[in-house]
Design a protein around this motif. Structure first.
Motif, mmCIF file in Angstrom:
data_model
loop_
_atom_site.group_PDB
_atom_site.id
_atom_site.type_symbol
_atom_site.label_atom_id
_atom_site.label_comp_id
_atom_site.label_asym_id
_atom_site.label_seq_id
_atom_site.Cartn_x
_atom_site.Cartn_y
_atom_site.Cartn_z
ATOM 1 N N THR A 3 0.860 -1.181 0.000
ATOM 2 C CA THR A 3 0.000 0.000 0.000
ATOM 3 C C THR A 3 0.899 1.234 0.000
ATOM 4 O O THR A 3 1.753 1.391 0.869
ATOM 5 N N ILE A 4 0.711 2.075 -0.996
ATOM 6 C CA ILE A 4 1.531 3.289 -1.112
ATOM 7 C C ILE A 4 0.613 4.512 -0.994
ATOM 8 O O ILE A 4 -0.413 4.605 -1.672
ATOM 9 N N PHE A 5 1.020 5.425 -0.132
ATOM 10 C CA PHE A 5 0.246 6.646 0.144
ATOM 11 C C PHE A 5 0.889 7.772 -0.670
ATOM 12 O O PHE A 5 2.082 8.056 -0.511
ATOM 13 N N VAL A 6 0.110 8.399 -1.542
ATOM 14 C CA VAL A 6 0.697 9.423 -2.429
ATOM 15 C C VAL A 6 0.013 10.768 -2.185
ATOM 16 O O VAL A 6 -1.156 10.949 -2.534
ATOM 17 N N GLU A 61 -4.801 10.886 10.548
ATOM 18 C CA GLU A 61 -5.920 9.938 10.539
ATOM 19 C C GLU A 61 -5.878 9.085 9.259
ATOM 20 O O GLU A 61 -6.041 7.859 9.307
ATOM 21 N N ALA A 62 -5.592 9.731 8.129
ATOM 22 C CA ALA A 62 -5.557 8.992 6.850
ATOM 23 C C ALA A 62 -4.405 7.982 6.831
ATOM 24 O O ALA A 62 -4.572 6.850 6.376
ATOM 25 N N VAL A 63 -3.240 8.370 7.347
ATOM 26 C CA VAL A 63 -2.087 7.449 7.352
ATOM 27 C C VAL A 63 -2.357 6.278 8.289
ATOM 28 O O VAL A 63 -2.106 5.118 7.946
ATOM 29 N N VAL A 64 -2.915 6.566 9.461
ATOM 30 C CA VAL A 64 -3.197 5.493 10.425
ATOM 31 C C VAL A 64 -4.242 4.529 9.840
ATOM 32 O O VAL A 64 -4.123 3.316 9.951
ATOM 33 N N ARG A 65 -5.247 5.095 9.166
ATOM 34 C CA ARG A 65 -6.321 4.244 8.624
ATOM 35 C C ARG A 65 -5.801 3.311 7.528
ATOM 36 O O ARG A 65 -6.175 2.157 7.456
ATOM 37 N N HIS A 66 -4.879 3.802 6.685
ATOM 38 C CA HIS A 66 -4.469 2.992 5.529
ATOM 39 C C HIS A 66 -3.162 2.241 5.741
ATOM 40 O O HIS A 66 -2.790 1.423 4.900
ATOM 41 N N GLU A 103 5.571 13.230 10.665
ATOM 42 C CA GLU A 103 5.074 12.802 11.987
ATOM 43 C C GLU A 103 4.098 11.641 11.837
ATOM 44 O O GLU A 103 4.143 10.678 12.605
ATOM 45 N N ALA A 104 3.220 11.750 10.832
ATOM 46 C CA ALA A 104 2.253 10.664 10.587
ATOM 47 C C ALA A 104 3.014 9.385 10.240
ATOM 48 O O ALA A 104 2.669 8.297 10.720
ATOM 49 N N ALA A 105 4.067 9.500 9.420
ATOM 50 C CA ALA A 105 4.865 8.330 9.014
ATOM 51 C C ALA A 105 5.553 7.720 10.233
ATOM 52 O O ALA A 105 5.563 6.501 10.417
ATOM 53 N N ARG A 106 6.111 8.566 11.069
ATOM 54 C CA ARG A 106 6.821 8.094 12.275
ATOM 55 C C ARG A 106 5.860 7.339 13.196
ATOM 56 O O ARG A 106 6.163 6.232 13.636
ATOM 57 N N LYS A 107 4.686 7.932 13.437
ATOM 58 C CA LYS A 107 3.723 7.302 14.360
ATOM 59 C C LYS A 107 3.196 5.991 13.796
ATOM 60 O O LYS A 107 2.804 5.099 14.529
ATOM 61 N N ASN A 108 3.172 5.871 12.468
ATOM 62 C CA ASN A 108 2.634 4.675 11.830
ATOM 63 C C ASN A 108 3.723 3.649 11.504
ATOM 64 O O ASN A 108 3.447 2.608 10.939
ATOM 65 N N ASN A 109 4.965 3.979 11.874
ATOM 66 C CA ASN A 109 6.122 3.120 11.548
ATOM 67 C C ASN A 109 6.272 2.862 10.046
ATOM 68 O O ASN A 109 6.704 1.792 9.635
#
Ligand SMILES: NC(=O)c1ccc[n+]([C@@H]2O[C@H](COP(=O)([O-])OP(=O)(O)OC[C@H]3O[C@@H](n4cnc5c(N)ncnc54)[C@H](O)[C@@H]3O)[C@@H](O)[C@H]2O)c1
Length: 307
Positions: A3-6, A61-66, A103-109
Motif C-alpha cells: 500500500t503506497i500513500f501518495v 488519521e488517513a495514514v493510520v487508517r491505511h 510525523e504521521a509516518a513516524r507514528k505509523n512506523n
C-alpha cells in the motif's frame, strides 16, 4: 502487493506515479486537496482521500487508517509567482505540511518516504552541470521552502528508523501539466502553437533549461521507493541543456509549422543557464531518463491535440 500513500496524487507528476504504481499491482491511496490537481487525473482503482496536508489531524488519521508501506510526498504549493506574493503559504504547505506527514509516518512506523524537491533549491550556479553538492542559494520562497523540507526529511532519517529520499526535479514536462508550474513553458507553447497563435519568449530565448519527461520522473520516484539502498538527496534530470529557442523550434517541427516568436523583456531574476547531473541517482539505482526531448515533445503535443 504494497500500500503506497501518495500526497498530490491528483496532480501532474503524481497522477503518472499513481498510474505506474497501480500497473505494478500496488494499492494506492491518493491524498489531495485538489487545489491544482483534478479528480479526473486519478485512476478509478486508487482510493482517494480529500484532505489538506496543513491539517495535522486529517493527514495522521488517513495514514493510520491505511497503514501504508511507503509514502510518496508530492503535494506542494509549487508555483513561483504566488510564492513571491504569499510566502507564508509555501511555508505552511511545503514545510509544515511535510512535517505533518513525517510525523504521521513516524507514528505509523512507515519505513520508506520519498519526497519531491526541486532544482529551485540551487539558485544561480556558476558551475554546470549542477550536482547535489553544488551550493544551495534559492532565489524564491518556494526554493527556500523546498530546501527546508529536505532538511526535515533528512533529520527524520537520522532520528528514527525511516529511510527518506529527497528528489530534486529539474523542469518536468508532459501530459496533464498545468501552465503555471515549473516547466509550464512547454504547455504554454503547445497550446499557443495549436491555436495558431504567435508564441512569445521572455528575453532572447538563449536561456537554457533541463527538461525531463514526466514518465521518466515517475520511474525515478518509484525506483527510489523500491530500492532500499537509496537514501538522501538526488537530482532527477535529463542532464541536457536546451535553450528556449531550441525548444520552440523542436515544437514547431512537431506541430508541422514554423512559428516566429515575439521577444519580450527578460523575466527579473531568471536564471540564465541551468542543467543538472543525475549521475548520483544513476550510480545508486541504474536509473537514467529514457525519453528523448523529441519523443517527449511529440507525446506532449499529441496530448494537447486530443484535449
Ligand atoms: N513540475 C515540475 O517541473 C516540478 C519541478 C520541480 C519540483 N516539482 C515538485 O514536484 C511535486 C509535484 O509537482 P507537480 O508539477 O505535479 O504540481 P501539481 O500542482 O500538478 O501537483 C501538486 C498536487 O498537490 C496537491 N496539493 C497542493 N497543496 C496541497 C495541500 N495543502 N494538501 C493536499 N494536497 C495539496 C494539488 O492539488 C496537486 O494535485 C511538487 O512537490 C513540486 O514542488 C515539480
Amino acid at each position: 502487493m504494497q500500500t503506497i500513500f501518495v500526497t498530490g496524487g491528483a496532480g501532474f507528476i503524481g497522477s503518472h506515479v499513481v498510474e505506474r504504481l497501480l500497473a505494478r499491482g500496488d494499492q494506492v491511496v491518493v491524498y489531495d486537496n485538489f487545489t491544482t490537481g483534478l479528480p479526473s487525473n486519478v485512476p478509478e482503482k486508487a482510493v482517494v482521500v480529500e484532505g489538506d496536508i496543513r491539517d495535522k489531524e486529517s493527514i495522521e488519521e488517513a495514514v493510520v487508517r491505511h497503514q501504508p508501506d511507503g509514502i510518496i510526498h508530492l503535494a506542494a504549493q509549487s508555483k513561483v509567482g504566488p510564492s513571491l506574493e504569499r510566502p507564508e503559504e509555501d511555508l505552511e504547505v511545503n514545510i509544515l505540511g511535510t512535517v505533518h506527514l513525517l510525523e504521521a509516518a513516524r507514528k505509523n512506523n512507515s519505513s520508506h518516504f520519498v519526497s519531491a524537491s526541486s532544482a529551485a533549491v540551487y539558485g544561480h550556479s556558476e558551475t554546470l552541470p549542477i550536482t547535489e553538492s553544488s551550493d544551495t542559494e534559492p532565489l524564491s520562497p518556494y526554493g527556500t521552502s523546498k530546501l527546508a523540507a529536505e532538511q526535515y526529511i533528512q533529520s527524520y532519517a537520522r532520528l528514527y528508523p525511516i529511510r527518506t529520499v529527497g528528489l530534486r526535479f529539474a523542469n518536468v514536462y508532459g501530459p496533464r501539466q498545468t501552465m503555471e508550474t515549473e516547466a509550464g513553458v512547454i504547455t504554454i507553447f503547445c497550446e499557443t502553437l495549436l491555436a495558431g497563435k504567435q508564441p512569445s519568449i521572455q528575453g532572447d530565448g538563449e536561456q537554457t533549461r533541463d527538461f525531463v519527461y514526466v514518465e521518466d520522473v515517475a520511474e525515478a520516484v518509484i525506483e527510489s521507493l523500491n530500492n532500499e539502498s537509496v537514501q538522501g538527496i538526488f537530482n532527477v534530470s535529463s542532464e541536457t541543456e536546451t535553450s528556449i529557442n531550441e525548444l520552440l523550434l523542436e515544437l514547431s517541427r512537431t506541430a508541422g509549422r514554423e512559428f516566429a516568436p515575439v521577444y519580450g523583456p527578460p523575466r527579473a531574476g531568471d536564471i540564465r543557464h541551468s542543467f543538472l547531473s543525475y549521475k548520483r541517482l544513476h550510480k545508486e539505482t541504474g536509473w537514467s531518463p529514457e525519453v528523448s526531448l523529441t519523443e517527449g515533445l511529440e507525446k506532449t503535443m499529441e496530448y494537447y491535440k486530443q484535449k
